[in-house]
Design a protein around this motif. Structure first.
Motif, short mmCIF file in Angstrom:
data_model
loop_
_atom_site.label_atom_id
_atom_site.label_comp_id
_atom_site.label_asym_id
_atom_site.label_seq_id
_atom_site.Cartn_x
_atom_site.Cartn_y
_atom_site.Cartn_z
N LYS A 1 15.29 -6.96 3.55
CA LYS A 1 14.39 -6.78 4.53
C LYS A 1 14.83 -8.15 4.49
CE LYS A 1 11.44 -4.36 6.28
NZ LYS A 1 12.27 -4.49 7.65
N GLU B 1 16.22 -11.53 8.04
CA GLU B 1 15.92 -12.97 8.55
C GLU B 1 16.61 -14.15 7.99
OE1 GLU B 1 11.45 -9.77 7.17
OE2 GLU B 1 11.47 -11.31 6.17
N SER C 1 9.23 -8.96 7.47
CA SER C 1 8.82 -8.92 6.24
C SER C 1 7.05 -9.30 6.83
CB SER C 1 9.18 -10.54 4.99
OG SER C 1 9.87 -10.10 4.48
N PRO D 1 15.36 -0.62 4.88
CA PRO D 1 14.75 -1.46 5.60
C PRO D 1 14.70 -1.58 6.71
CG PRO D 1 16.80 -2.49 3.84
CD PRO D 1 16.78 -1.07 3.02
N TRP D 2 14.08 -1.47 7.81
CA TRP D 2 13.98 -1.22 9.24
C TRP D 2 14.56 -1.99 9.74
CZ3 TRP D 2 12.65 -4.08 13.38
CH2 TRP D 2 13.12 -3.34 14.92
N THR D 3 15.89 -1.71 10.75
CA THR D 3 16.58 -2.12 10.88
C THR D 3 15.78 -2.18 12.37
OG1 THR D 3 18.55 -0.82 11.91
CG2 THR D 3 18.10 -2.46 10.16
N ALA E 1 1.07 -0.87 0.12
CA ALA E 1 -0.08 -0.24 -0.15
C ALA E 1 1.24 1.36 -0.01
CB ALA E 1 -0.88 0.03 1.24
N ARG F 1 0.53 4.93 3.94
CA ARG F 1 1.43 4.87 2.77
C ARG F 1 2.95 3.65 3.44
NH1 ARG F 1 2.20 10.52 -0.41
NH2 ARG F 1 0.18 10.28 -1.09
N THR F 2 3.10 2.89 3.03
CA THR F 2 4.01 1.93 3.23
C THR F 2 5.12 2.13 2.29
OG1 THR F 2 2.79 -0.49 3.88
CG2 THR F 2 5.14 -0.10 3.80
N VAL F 3 6.85 2.15 3.44
CA VAL F 3 7.87 2.62 2.91
C VAL F 3 9.16 1.21 3.88
CG1 VAL F 3 9.85 4.05 2.74
CG2 VAL F 3 7.05 5.21 3.52
N LEU F 4 9.12 0.82 2.01
CA LEU F 4 10.41 -0.23 1.77
C LEU F 4 11.67 0.17 2.59
CD1 LEU F 4 8.16 -2.46 -0.16
CD2 LEU F 4 8.07 -2.96 2.01
N SER F 5 12.23 1.52 1.74
CA SER F 5 13.21 1.27 1.68
C SER F 5 13.65 2.80 2.25
CB SER F 5 14.14 1.69 0.98
OG SER F 5 15.25 1.70 0.04
N PRO G 1 7.91 -1.97 7.57
CA PRO G 1 7.42 -3.11 7.95
C PRO G 1 8.24 -3.28 9.55
CG PRO G 1 7.41 -3.34 6.00
CD PRO G 1 7.06 -1.84 5.86
N THR G 2 8.70 -4.05 10.26
CA THR G 2 10.01 -4.79 11.09
C THR G 2 10.35 -5.68 10.09
OG1 THR G 2 7.84 -5.72 12.51
CG2 THR G 2 8.94 -3.45 12.74
#
Lengths: 303, 173
Positions: free
Chosen positions: A179, A183, B56, B89-91, A32, B83-87, B53-54
């Protein structure tokens, strides 16, 4: 159905009508608000098919691992396996959503209702011949030792691919990979430590670990052989050819097998890709029957 | 586009409202403390919230989104876009010092520094983990890891050798 909706609506109304208190309303789209424009020079269909390959590997392995829940040898291990499966399921959701965002949906949209997101249509409404996972992840679990051998091989392969995929010219794929690397590192280490513990444990655990290695190794036969899609996308800077990670994976596996005091089998000869082009053994159809049964029976269900 | 209800956008700061929303799994800390809340801004009357997101597969993302929308609606903002932000990435390095203090006070050992591995193959770790964490209950450094995987994706299970109590550790990632 009517009953479920009533319960949901009652819960929702009691808590302000913002959909916070029950799932299944479709608000949880993993991409989203993410910019899903495909960079120039990358074929969108190839990109979508490649996302299905990586996404299906994760989805199917997550489903296999979940079969251990309530049956693992100890509670901590059950929690660990469920965590690994959850990470993989999350990666699968992002990747299937990415495939949907470039319009690669196969025949999945015909039986699915319009109300479900692309990721669900792809997961629940494709037939086995539209799945792009490898035989490595689709094969049955076998005993715990074999499950850990398969997890070691699958996570070593995936980690090696994802570390390189962080440089993909597709920013969405690069972000999913960045990401995933964190994991997958945990997954691979977990499986590797178990294999050392089993291989270097009792006579029985060592025998089972060796049996697992013997059953899993033949599945490597087409793992490192690129499809046409992967070759084109690798040339475009968007994908990682599986052949590029062969040496790294072989070294990792040799190190673990050695530390586990197990015998390293012959590396199988390359054969043309099967799973990546939709050719599967009957076990995949069986697994999908479990995975897809509920959604196909009740296409508009929420829970 | 509908106008904000009760016309309060000029009085209430949407950043402050979003900044008070807590994590559904770790209610002692806010999404801002955890570094999940990346940005809050107003674009043409719509409050745009960015979250990352922390893990996936973190199943709490949907709840976080709904909680943010709910809090902002309650504060009078009718149009909210999460809104989602992917980059990037969360650490765990995104967790603030304040967040770390609150975690420890809530009985969860905060993470150490996240491993840095942006390039090249990831080394295999076959031995027991060398991570350390002080017991959040008695403060002892003499603790051991029981499992790298805990009740949620982000936590490991540990035990204190001094006070013998088990505790959770937000593991470095």
């Amino acid at each position: 159905m009517a009953h479920e909706e009533t319960v949901y609506e009652a819960l929702d109304h009691a808590h302000g009508g913002e959909g916070q208190w029950a799932f299944g309303t479709g608000f949880d789209e993993p991409l989203a608000g993410v910019d899903t424009t495909v960079p120039e020079g990358i074929d969108p269909t190839d990109l979508g098919v490649y996302c299905l390959m990586l996404g299906d590997d994760a989805l199917v392995l997550a489903q296999r691992l979940t079969e251990w829940v309530t049956a693992a040898p100890e509670l901590e291990e059950e929690v660990a396996i469920a965590n690994v499966a959850l990470d993989l399921l999350g990666q699968a959701r992002l990747l299937l959503a990415r495939a949907g965002s470039v319009g690669v949906l196969g025949r999945s949209r015909e039986p699915a209702t319009d109300s479900i997101p692309d990721e669900d249509a792809l997961a629940y409404f494709r037939d086995p011949d539209e799945f792009r996972c490898t035989a490595l992840v689709a094969a049955p679990n076998g005993d715990f030792a074999r499950t850990m051998v398969r997890l070691l091989v699958a996570s070593s392969f995936r980690l090696a691919v994802f570390t390189r995929l962080r440089e993909s010219r597709d920013p969405v794929l690069a972000a999913i990979a960045a990401k995933g690397v964190h994991e997958l590192t945990y997954h691979r280490d977990h499986a590797a430590r178990w294999l050392v513990r089993l291989g270097d444990g009792t006579e029985e655990s060592s025998r089972r670990a060796q049996d697992g290695v013997e059953v899993v190794w033949p599945l490597l036969t087409d793992l490192f052989v690129p499809t046409d899609v992967e070759q084109r996308l690798t040339a475009a800077g968007a994908a990682v050819a599986p052949s590029a990670v062969r040496d790294e994976v072989r070294d990792v596996l040799a190190e673990v097998i050695g530390r586990a005091a197990l015998r390293l089998p012959e590396w199988p000869a390359d054969t043309p890709p099967r799973g990546r082009v939709g050719e599967h053994d009957p076990e995949l159809a069986e697994l999908l029957g479990t995975l897809q049964g509920l959604a196909r029976e009740h296409p508009a269900a929420t829970w | 586009m509908s106008a904000p209800i009760r016309g309060r956008t000029d009085v209430v700061d949407p950043r402050a409202v979003a900044g008070r929303v807590t994590d559904p799994e770790l209610p002692t800390v806010t999404l801002a403390d955890l570094g999940i809340l990346r940005d809050v801004r107003v674009e043409r009357g719509t409050v745009v919230v960015e979250i990352t997101p922390t893990y996936s597969g973190c199943p709490a993302m949907g709840v976080m989104r709904a909680d943010l929308v709910h809090a902002l609606h309650q504060a009078g903002f009718a149009d909210v876009d999460v809104r989602t932000v992917l980059s990037p990435p969360w650490t765990t390095d995104w967790i603030s010092d304040e967040g770390r203090r609150k975690l420890a006070a809530g009985g969860i050992a905060p993470p150490g520094n996240a491993p840095v591995r942006d390039v090249g193959p990831v080394p295999l770790r076959l031995g027991p983990s060398r991570r350390t964490a002080d017991c959040p209950l008695c403060g002892s450094a003499d603790t051991e890891e029981l499992s790298e995987f805990g009740a949620t994706a982000c936590k490991a299970l540990r035990r204190c050798r001094s006070c013998r109590e088990p505790f959770e550790h937000l593991k470095e990632i």
